[in-house]
Design a protein around this motif. Structure first.
Motif, PDB file in Angstrom:
ATOM      1  N   GLY A   1      25.832  86.467  69.391  1.00 34.54           N
ATOM      2  CA  GLY A   1      26.995  87.291  69.738  1.00 34.54           C
ATOM      3  C   GLY A   1      26.835  88.718  69.221  1.00 34.54           C
ATOM      4  O   GLY A   1      27.132  89.686  69.915  1.00 34.54           O
ATOM      5  N   GLU A   2      26.320  88.845  67.987  1.00 28.94           N
ATOM      6  CA  GLU A   2      26.074  90.179  67.421  1.00 28.94           C
ATOM      7  C   GLU A   2      25.104  90.948  68.307  1.00 28.94           C
ATOM      8  O   GLU A   2      25.321  92.123  68.638  1.00 28.94           O
ATOM      9  CB  GLU A   2      25.433  90.069  66.027  1.00 28.94           C
TER      10      GLU A   2
ATOM     11  N   ILE B   1      32.076  86.675  72.221  1.00 27.38           N
ATOM     12  CA  ILE B   1      32.492  87.985  71.738  1.00 27.38           C
ATOM     13  C   ILE B   1      33.644  88.491  72.596  1.00 27.38           C
ATOM     14  O   ILE B   1      33.701  88.249  73.798  1.00 27.38           O
ATOM     15  CB  ILE B   1      31.336  89.013  71.686  1.00 27.38           C
TER      16      ILE B   1
ATOM     17  N   GLY C   1      26.734  82.782  66.551  1.00 26.63           N
ATOM     18  CA  GLY C   1      27.211  84.036  65.989  1.00 26.63           C
ATOM     19  C   GLY C   1      26.226  85.193  66.083  1.00 26.63           C
ATOM     20  O   GLY C   1      26.549  86.263  66.586  1.00 26.63           O
TER      21      GLY C   1
ATOM     22  N   HIS D   1      32.804  89.255  67.192  1.00 23.22           N
ATOM     23  CA  HIS D   1      32.221  87.960  67.548  1.00 23.22           C
ATOM     24  C   HIS D   1      32.950  86.895  66.752  1.00 23.22           C
ATOM     25  O   HIS D   1      33.525  87.171  65.695  1.00 23.22           O
ATOM     26  CB  HIS D   1      30.704  87.918  67.321  1.00 23.22           C
TER      27      HIS D   1
ATOM     28  N   TYR E   1      32.276  97.221  65.108  1.00 21.86           N
ATOM     29  CA  TYR E   1      31.975  95.824  65.410  1.00 21.86           C
ATOM     30  C   TYR E   1      32.482  94.928  64.289  1.00 21.86           C
ATOM     31  O   TYR E   1      32.168  95.153  63.122  1.00 21.86           O
ATOM     32  CB  TYR E   1      30.454  95.647  65.553  1.00 21.86           C
TER      33      TYR E   1
ATOM     34  N   ASN F   1      32.593  83.045  65.073  1.00 25.89           N
ATOM     35  CA  ASN F   1      31.804  81.868  64.753  1.00 25.89           C
ATOM     36  C   ASN F   1      32.729  80.689  65.003  1.00 25.89           C
ATOM     37  O   ASN F   1      33.409  80.212  64.102  1.00 25.89           O
ATOM     38  CB  ASN F   1      31.348  81.887  63.297  1.00 25.89           C
TER      39      ASN F   1
ATOM     40  N   THR G   1      24.426  90.486  71.454  1.00 22.65           N
ATOM     41  CA  THR G   1      25.067  90.814  72.729  1.00 22.65           C
ATOM     42  C   THR G   1      25.981  92.036  72.567  1.00 22.65           C
ATOM     43  O   THR G   1      25.967  92.961  73.390  1.00 22.65           O
ATOM     44  CB  THR G   1      25.885  89.599  73.211  1.00 22.65           C
ATOM     45  N   ALA G   2      26.756  92.043  71.497  1.00 28.61           N
ATOM     46  CA  ALA G   2      27.690  93.145  71.268  1.00 28.61           C
ATOM     47  C   ALA G   2      26.937  94.464  71.094  1.00 28.61           C
ATOM     48  O   ALA G   2      27.360  95.507  71.602  1.00 28.61           O
ATOM     49  CB  ALA G   2      28.525  92.853  70.016  1.00 28.61           C
TER      50      ALA G   2
ATOM     51  N   GLY H   1      29.091  81.402  70.299  1.00 27.90           N
ATOM     52  CA  GLY H   1      29.440  82.650  69.608  1.00 27.90           C
ATOM     53  C   GLY H   1      30.072  83.659  70.538  1.00 27.90           C
ATOM     54  O   GLY H   1      29.486  84.713  70.810  1.00 27.90           O
TER      55      GLY H   1
ATOM     56  N   ASP I   1      32.379  91.441  62.500  1.00 28.41           N
ATOM     57  CA  ASP I   1      31.663  90.183  62.315  1.00 28.41           C
ATOM     58  C   ASP I   1      32.698  89.117  61.988  1.00 28.41           C
ATOM     59  O   ASP I   1      33.383  89.183  60.967  1.00 28.41           O
ATOM     60  CB  ASP I   1      30.663  90.357  61.169  1.00 28.41           C
TER      61      ASP I   1
END
Lengths: 128, 477
Positions: free
Chosen positions: B134-135, B280, B131, B259, B235, B261, B137-138, B278, B237
């Protein structure tokens, strides 16, 4: 709970001891702050010589519950850092009004939101 | 218990290490180790007993109730593991020619389609390892998007004060400055406070909805519009997707990237249970910023493509594939009706428990909750000295996992309970009984609660000692 009269306080639960000329401040965490944090395991201290402005964070305090930032109530330069806290952060739990974190000097500005002991005691009562 | 190294006896061995099946290569002298490897010398029964003993000291969802708020500890159906163990999936090598693994690659395109439908997103990457990755990356994509428009002033990310700690941490890793917005009395984003902080420097907002106190933020489309109007991106979560999957979609709420989880919502192993995944998802206008190895179905089969303005790879190869196989299995197994039904039951179970506890334990942000709710032990602590930690430790005596403690930080002495949909009414009733009993004990015999747990292999862990003087490796004599 102790609220030493000679100190000033912030709403973020720091105590501030100002020199007579108002150019130097010693800053630590209040007894209420350390109670809320629980056992402190680590304090990330700043470097001596760092310039700091009002509301800048100058240290991170990690306890078994959380990590919190410590914000500066003054603009100035960090002149001393209590390096004892590197090895013994528990001193803040044991004697919060003795375990100062930093001394800031060459103060050019002080937040106008500082409280006296009475005002801070009231704030703690409201929060508690 | 004995450590594996303490079980070691010189000369004892097992035959579990497979034979070398690749050609031996001479290692250059400079890289050769000079001392012996410190491997434990143990028999197969020694190893088996070692791990069984470790398992006995732990509590997993296979042992009992595990309502760890914000973590969605639902039971993972065994069919997930069966599918992941199929030799056609399990024995693949990432460097194998793509035409020999087309079936496996369809797992990516099929997952993108189904997860895209659940989240309201157009494209997905499966590269991020979990997760928070992923955050990260975003946010790299947010940054690349703004930079591609020569909009270089946007260096601030807005997060609410109830956010998961990973949000500000990820934003900080990407070099953004964090702006906190306070919650209002209902525990939701304070719109006026939000309006006051947005501007030309706003890169985006990070938000979870339902939020950390288990409340669905009804102003969500207005919140995302405020950000969009200021030129920022939104974004989502995915930590709290479980109660809304198949019901409402982040894409329709105005989010640009989400993203997931996978280990929470789509029943794959948590934490020590294996690697995470994770993924996205993003809206079409952000597609060209996705990481490398974006899988696309073409006439010739599935191929990996490189988006034209890619942020680059965020991980080796294609992501943790077998975790995704488990998630896809779960989605196909539940199907179009099962997914929203699971979400509804997660909400029902949380509200059932809340209803039967809120007369004793204060719930500061009340009303109908979603998948979880947060109780405050503040008053109990003031009356009796029994803290959230003491309550949590007492729960351990009943072979249940305690709820999340001291989070979110906006609730003092917080206990955050997330029962999930996979628990029966009997389990919930038993938990309610236990929580009510602990409340009674707090007032009648607080010393008992302070001393808990009485019947676990280890009683109170020395958390302070563990944090200050961690011993994380064995000291060989």
């Amino acid at each position: 709970m102790a609220f030493p009269k000679e100190l000033k306080y912030t709403a973020d639960h720091e105590w501030v001891k100002l020199s007579e000329d108002g150019k130097t401040a010693t800053i630590g965490l209040t007894n209420y702050a350390q109670e809320q944090l629980g056992d402190i395991v680590f304090i990330d201290l700043p470097e001596e010589g760092d310039d700091i402005e009002i509301e800048d964070s100058f240290a991170d305090v990690e306890s078994v519950k959380s990590v919190s930032e410590v914000y500066s109530p003054v603009t100035g330069e960090i002149s001393k850092v209590n390096e004892d806290l590197d090895d013994a952060p528990e001193k803040v739990n044991e004697a919060p009004y003795e375990a100062w974190i930093v001394e800031i000097t060459n103060i050019s500005e002080i937040t106008d939101e500082l409280l006296d002991a009475e005002g801070y005691e009231k704030l703690v009562e409201e929060e508690a | 218990m004995e450590l594996i190294f303490e079980r070691s006896k010189p000369g004892r061995y097992n035959q579990m290490i497979p034979d070398l099946d690749v050609p031996e290569v001479a290692i250059p002298e400079a890289f050769k180790r000079e001392s012996e490897l410190h491997l434990p010398e143990v028999s197969q029964p020694d190893i088996s007993r070692h791990y069984t003993e470790l398992a006995k000291q732990a509590h997993g969802v296979n042992d009992g109730f595990y309502p760890l708020g914000s973590c969605t500890m639902k039971y993972n159906p065994k069919i997930n593991d069966e599918m992941a163990a199929l030799p056609g999936f399990a024995n693949l090598h990432p460097l194998q020619p793509l035409d020999t693994i087309q079936g496996a690659l369809e797992v990516f395109t099929e997952s993108e389609k189904l997860l895209g439908e659940i989240t309201g997103m157009d494209h997905m990457t499966f590269q991020p390892a979990a997760g928070a990755h992923g955050e990260f990356t975003a946010l790299l994509m947010f940054k690349a998007y703004h930079e591609s428009r020569k909009d270089s002033k946007r260096h601030k990310i807005i997060v609410p004060d109830s956010a998961h700690g990973t949000n500000p941490a990820s934003a900080s890793m990407v070099g953004f400055e964090i702006v906190n917005v306070p919650s209002d009395e209902a525990g939701c984003v304070d719109l006026e406070a939000l309006k006051a902080v947005v501007g030309e420097d706003t890169a985006g907002l990070m938000l979870t909805n339902p939020n950390t106190v288990g409340i669905f933020d009804k102003n969500i489309t207005e919140i995302t519009k405020i950000i969009h109007d200021a030129g920022g991106l939104n974004y989502y979560d995915g930590a709290n997707l479980n109660p809304i999957m198949g019901v409402v979609r982040p894409g329709d709420m105005g989010f640009d990237i989400v993203h997931l989880n996978i280990h929470k919502t789509f029943s794959t192993p948590h934490g020590g249970g294996g690697p995470g995944c994770g993924p996205i998802g993003c809206k079409a206008f952000l597609k060209e910023f996705l990481p490398k190895f974006y899988p696309v179905a073409t006439e010739k089969g599935v191929e990996f493509t490189t988006p034209s303005q890619t942020i680059g790879s965020v991980k080796g190869f294609y992501g943790h594939f077998l975790v995704l196989v488990r998630a896809l299995t779960y989605i196909l197994y539940l199907g179009k009706e099962g997914i929203p039904e699971a979400a509804h039951n997660a909400v029902l179970n949380a509200n059932y428990m809340k209803h039967h506890l809120e007369d004793l334990y204060e719930v500061p942000y009340g009303g109908i909750c979603m998948h979880e709710f947060v109780m405050s032990v503040e008053k109990i602590k003031k009356d009796t000295g029994v803290s959230a930690l003491d309550v949590a430790k007492s729960i351990l005596e009943h072979e249940m996992h305690p709820p999340t403690m001291y989070f979110p930080m906006i609730v003092p002495e917080a206990l955050m309970v997330e029962p999930t949909e996979t628990e029966s009414k009997e389990t919930l009733d038993e938990a309610i009984k236990v929580y009510r009993q602990i409340y009674e004990d707090a007032y009648k015999q607080p010393e008992k609660v302070h001393a808990a747990p009485a019947n676990t292999p280890i009683r109170r862990v020395d958390e302070v000692g563990a944090a200050r003087n961690p011993k994380i490796r064995y000291e060989f004599s």
